[in-house]
Design an enzyme around this catalytic site. Structure first.
Site, short mmCIF file in Angstrom:
data_model
loop_
_atom_site.label_atom_id
_atom_site.label_comp_id
_atom_site.label_asym_id
_atom_site.label_seq_id
_atom_site.Cartn_x
_atom_site.Cartn_y
_atom_site.Cartn_z
N ASP A 5 -14.26 62.45 59.03
CA ASP A 5 -14.41 64.09 59.56
C ASP A 5 -15.05 64.67 58.54
O ASP A 5 -14.80 64.91 57.44
CB ASP A 5 -12.97 64.57 59.72
CG ASP A 5 -12.85 65.98 60.46
OD1 ASP A 5 -14.00 66.46 60.78
OD2 ASP A 5 -11.82 66.40 60.74
N ASP B 241 -18.83 66.04 64.59
CA ASP B 241 -18.62 66.17 63.09
C ASP B 241 -17.24 64.91 62.93
O ASP B 241 -16.87 64.91 62.02
CB ASP B 241 -17.89 67.18 63.00
CG ASP B 241 -16.93 67.78 63.66
OD1 ASP B 241 -16.53 67.11 64.69
OD2 ASP B 241 -16.14 68.70 63.40
N GLU B 242 -17.35 63.88 63.96
CA GLU B 242 -16.12 62.92 64.00
C GLU B 242 -16.48 61.75 64.50
O GLU B 242 -16.98 61.71 65.18
CB GLU B 242 -14.75 63.55 64.05
CG GLU B 242 -14.75 63.97 65.31
CD GLU B 242 -13.03 64.20 65.75
OE1 GLU B 242 -12.23 63.72 65.22
OE2 GLU B 242 -12.88 65.11 66.58
#
Length: 344
Positions: A11, A107-108
């Site tokens: 993350d 973002d992950e």
């Protein structure tokens, strides 16, 4: 330690704000809020640096609320293409490692790895991402995606944390049920009304009783989560969108039907163009309307046949709008479409 399979969840820390800080290094250490046009008078949601979060600013908060909580914050406009490019650079770094990569958003990502030292692998991943993109990330290690996702939150910022079946009860049992990935505040309140306040209490609940209150699928699934269970397969197949949507939040609530028609027509044309650009056919149209105070309703219609005819999509959207209650001021309107899926 024996070599075995692990699930890692990577993350990126304060991702949107971090990308902006790379472009504006002079703002490091200051509270920075990103969203909309960067004008705090506009009612858009935000992303924020850790310094801004110390003032009570969090993701999803209206810009005007963020400004009230931190008048000295720097407000920047959102730049999705920049975030997409930064995300692509990070994912390219991950794919250079001997891991399976399942991208879950800008973002992950979930990573599947076979190793005897997942912490060392996580540290190597963090170092590579930092060296190549100048972005920090937190990494959770688990036996499944659920555990890894929760573990990455415990690792923030820029840390590594392991949450597996071995330490699940010790770590999670005393936490509230909404600490689980997949149980939000609303379901947590319903569980509490049944006397199920903690993860341990939910894990010990009768599956049949949960099924009576939450349905035969969701009820037992909530207990499944409380036991620390979860999917353990990392899927590398590129994600295929099932649909697309566009929406507009108005600076001032609208009451004039002609204004609503104009905005809805523009949104319908946009989603139709997006579908054509993607080479997809539209099968269903939905229209979302949010009225004062924050009551949201969605209506939909299935099309007689798949199409990318803008006139058909627009006409359908306007017909659906007629089914909405427009006797109250409207603060948001949106159009969503579903696509036909590829045969393969």
């Amino acid at each position: 330690m024996a070599t075995r399979n692990w699930i890692l969840h990577l993350d990126l820390d304060q991702f949107i704000a971090a990308v902006e800080l790379l472009r504006h290094p002079e703002l490091r250490g200051r509270p920075v809020v990103v969203g909309g046009t960067g004008d705090p008078a506009q009612p858009r949601t935000v992303a924020a640096t850790y310094e801004a979060r110390e003032h009570g600013i969090h993701s999803g908060m209206p810009l005007r609320t963020a400004q009230r909580r931190c008048p000295d914050a720097v407000f920047l406009p959102s730049d999705p293409p920049a975030y997409e490019a930064a995300s692509a650079r990070v994912m390219a770094v991950l794919r250079e490692f001997p891991v399976l990569v399942e991208v879950w958003g800008w973002d992950e990502a979930f990573l599947g790895a076979t190793t005897d030292d997942p912490e060392a692998l996580a540290a190597d991943l963090q170092h590579a991402v930092r060296a190549r993109t100048h972005l920090d990330c937190s990494i959770g290690i688990g036996d499944n995606k659920h555990q890894a996702k929760l573990a990455s939150a415990f690792a923030k910022p820029a840390g590594v944390h392991r949450l597996t079946t071995d330490n699940w009860a010790q770590t999670m049992n005393d936490r509230p049920t909404d600490a689980l990935w997949g149980i939000g505040a609303r379901i947590s309140r319903k569980l509490a009304a049944l006397g199920l306040n903690t993860v341990a209490q939910l894990a010990a609940a009768d599956p049949a009783d949960l099924a009576r209150h939450f349905g035969p699928t969701n009820g037992p699934w909530y207990r499944y989560l409380a036991l620390g269970k979860g999917e353990a397969e990392v899927v590398t197949t590129p994600w295929i969108a099932r649909g697309h949507s566009r929406e507009t939040t108005f600076p001032h609530d609208l009451t004039d039907r002609a204004d609503l028609t104009r905005h809805l027509t523009a949104l319908a044309e946009h989603v139709t163009h997006d579908a054509a650009e993607a080479g997809r056919q539209i099968t269903r149209v939905s229209v979302k309307v949010r009225i004062t105070p924050f009551l949201t309703r969605t209506r939909q219609s299935k099309l007689p046949a798949p199409t990318t005819d803008a006139h058909v999509i627009t006409r359908t959207a306007l017909d659906i709008l007629d089914r909405h209650d427009l006797t109250h001021p409207v603060r948001l309107i949106g159009v969503a479409v579903e696509y036909t899926m590829p045969e393969d």
